[in-house]
Write an enzyme that holds these catalytic residues in place. Structure first.
Site, PDB file in Angstrom:
ATOM      1  N   PHE A  89      15.262  -2.857  72.084  1.00 37.96           N
ATOM      2  CA  PHE A  89      14.461  -1.800  72.827  1.00 37.96           C
ATOM      3  C   PHE A  89      13.704  -1.022  71.787  1.00 37.96           C
ATOM      4  O   PHE A  89      14.107  -0.573  70.717  1.00 37.96           O
ATOM      5  CB  PHE A  89      15.215  -1.205  73.850  1.00 37.96           C
ATOM      6  CG  PHE A  89      14.524  -0.117  74.552  1.00 37.96           C
ATOM      7  CD1 PHE A  89      13.590  -0.763  75.569  1.00 37.96           C
ATOM      8  CD2 PHE A  89      14.392   1.105  74.374  1.00 37.96           C
ATOM      9  CE1 PHE A  89      12.818   0.332  76.388  1.00 37.96           C
ATOM     10  CE2 PHE A  89      13.609   2.026  75.317  1.00 37.96           C
ATOM     11  CZ  PHE A  89      12.664   1.558  76.131  1.00 37.96           C
ATOM     12  N   VAL A  90      12.364  -1.021  72.210  1.00 39.32           N
ATOM     13  CA  VAL A  90      11.461  -0.122  71.335  1.00 39.32           C
ATOM     14  C   VAL A  90      10.977   1.010  72.570  1.00 39.32           C
ATOM     15  O   VAL A  90      10.397   0.382  73.519  1.00 39.32           O
ATOM     16  CB  VAL A  90      10.501  -0.619  70.475  1.00 39.32           C
ATOM     17  CG1 VAL A  90       9.542   0.209  69.813  1.00 39.32           C
ATOM     18  CG2 VAL A  90      11.097  -1.635  69.510  1.00 39.32           C
ATOM     19  N   ARG A  96       4.028  -2.215  69.587  1.00 42.32           N
ATOM     20  CA  ARG A  96       2.720  -2.896  68.641  1.00 42.32           C
ATOM     21  C   ARG A  96       2.489  -1.957  67.688  1.00 42.32           C
ATOM     22  O   ARG A  96       1.397  -2.004  67.283  1.00 42.32           O
ATOM     23  CB  ARG A  96       1.538  -2.836  69.654  1.00 42.32           C
ATOM     24  CG  ARG A  96       1.815  -3.959  70.726  1.00 42.32           C
ATOM     25  CD  ARG A  96       0.670  -3.900  71.810  1.00 42.32           C
ATOM     26  NE  ARG A  96       0.798  -5.076  72.977  1.00 42.32           N
ATOM     27  CZ  ARG A  96       1.666  -5.478  73.640  1.00 42.32           C
ATOM     28  NH1 ARG A  96       2.879  -4.771  73.549  1.00 42.32           N
ATOM     29  NH2 ARG A  96       1.452  -6.151  74.697  1.00 42.32           N
ATOM     30  N   GLY A  98       4.990  -2.365  64.922  1.00 47.48           N
ATOM     31  CA  GLY A  98       5.704  -3.052  63.882  1.00 47.48           C
ATOM     32  C   GLY A  98       7.178  -2.910  63.947  1.00 47.48           C
ATOM     33  O   GLY A  98       8.016  -3.200  63.231  1.00 47.48           O
ATOM     34  N   GLY A 100       9.504  -3.237  66.454  1.00 45.08           N
ATOM     35  CA  GLY A 100      10.349  -4.425  67.087  1.00 45.08           C
ATOM     36  C   GLY A 100      10.428  -5.544  66.080  1.00 45.08           C
ATOM     37  O   GLY A 100      11.549  -6.177  65.752  1.00 45.08           O
ATOM     38  N   SER A 101       9.304  -5.885  65.333  1.00 45.72           N
ATOM     39  CA  SER A 101       9.076  -6.813  64.271  1.00 45.72           C
ATOM     40  C   SER A 101      10.089  -6.252  63.154  1.00 45.72           C
ATOM     41  O   SER A 101      10.647  -7.363  62.510  1.00 45.72           O
ATOM     42  CB  SER A 101       7.966  -7.067  63.598  1.00 45.72           C
ATOM     43  OG  SER A 101       7.081  -7.570  64.709  1.00 45.72           O
ATOM     44  N   ASN A 127       9.998 -10.530  81.850  1.00 39.53           N
ATOM     45  CA  ASN A 127       9.480  -9.761  80.802  1.00 39.53           C
ATOM     46  C   ASN A 127       8.558 -10.426  79.845  1.00 39.53           C
ATOM     47  O   ASN A 127       8.917 -10.966  78.760  1.00 39.53           O
ATOM     48  CB  ASN A 127      10.677  -9.441  79.955  1.00 39.53           C
ATOM     49  CG  ASN A 127      10.475  -8.168  78.789  1.00 39.53           C
ATOM     50  OD1 ASN A 127       9.286  -8.076  78.600  1.00 39.53           O
ATOM     51  ND2 ASN A 127      11.546  -7.422  78.712  1.00 39.53           N
ATOM     52  N   TYR A 134       8.785 -12.942  71.336  1.00 38.23           N
ATOM     53  CA  TYR A 134       9.752 -13.560  70.660  1.00 38.23           C
ATOM     54  C   TYR A 134       9.316 -15.216  70.249  1.00 38.23           C
ATOM     55  O   TYR A 134       9.430 -15.614  69.351  1.00 38.23           O
ATOM     56  CB  TYR A 134      11.001 -14.042  71.722  1.00 38.23           C
ATOM     57  CG  TYR A 134      11.764 -12.755  71.898  1.00 38.23           C
ATOM     58  CD1 TYR A 134      12.335 -11.955  70.823  1.00 38.23           C
ATOM     59  CD2 TYR A 134      12.143 -12.325  73.250  1.00 38.23           C
ATOM     60  CE1 TYR A 134      13.008 -10.681  71.071  1.00 38.23           C
ATOM     61  CE2 TYR A 134      12.940 -11.276  73.519  1.00 38.23           C
ATOM     62  CZ  TYR A 134      13.420 -10.469  72.365  1.00 38.23           C
ATOM     63  OH  TYR A 134      13.872  -9.414  72.541  1.00 38.23           O
TER      64      TYR A 134
END
Length: 161
Positions: A89-90, A96, A98, A100-101, A127, A134
């Site tokens: 979770f972010v 957007r 970076g 999560g990446s 989702n 992903y």
């Protein structure tokens, strides 16, 4: 914005922050009513005598902005451990950017370092932004598999037979 993003393992002092992020995830998914665990239970699960899971914290310019909670399982076909991502979770204001990446990359590297044969997780069908993320990471979707669960009263009823 350009943030300095750091990813690190959660330490015991981070558990209240992690719990707040878990509650933010539950709120985001409109599942807050499903949360029955406590911060104390989370602490025991992560740092008790038999830890059941691990977690990492993402910080942007020192501010906690996301997390991942995971555990290791085992593949009988690969004869290797696997890393199972229970939650990633972010916070919305940091998406957007970076974060999560970086979390995903950290976990993938950890899986390789630990000799894992796979890195898996589940995602809600609704989702769409997570599914797109992903796919961008190169994930394969296992359409032939279904998640099954016994929980609560059903688990208790089954175990008493």
């Amino acid at each position: 914005m350009n943030y300095s993003i750091d990813i690190r393992p959660v330490i015991p002092d981070d558990v209240p922050i992690l719990f707040e992020l878990i509650m933010a995830l539950a709120d985001h998914e409109k599942l807050s009513h499903k949360v029955t665990g406590t911060c104390e239970q989370l602490h025991k699960s992560l740092f008790g005598s038999h830890p059941e899971a691990e977690a990492i914290l993402a910080c942007a310019d020192g501010v906690p902005t996301g997390f991942a909670l995971y555990f290791f399982n085992f593949s009988i076909y690969l004869m290797k451990p696997g890393l199972y991502l229970e939650a990633l979770f972010v916070l919305p204001n940091y998406r957007r950017q970076g974060v999560g990446s970086k979390i995903f990359d950290y976990l993938a590297k950890m899986a390789l370092d630990k000799g894992c044969g796979r890195f898996e997780w589940s995602v809600l069908n609704c989702n769409e932004s997570a599914i797109a993320f992903y796919k961008q990471q190169g994930a394969t979707f296992l359409n032939d598999w279904r998640t099954c669960r016994l929980a609560g009263d059903a688990l208790a009823a089954f175990s008493s037979t």
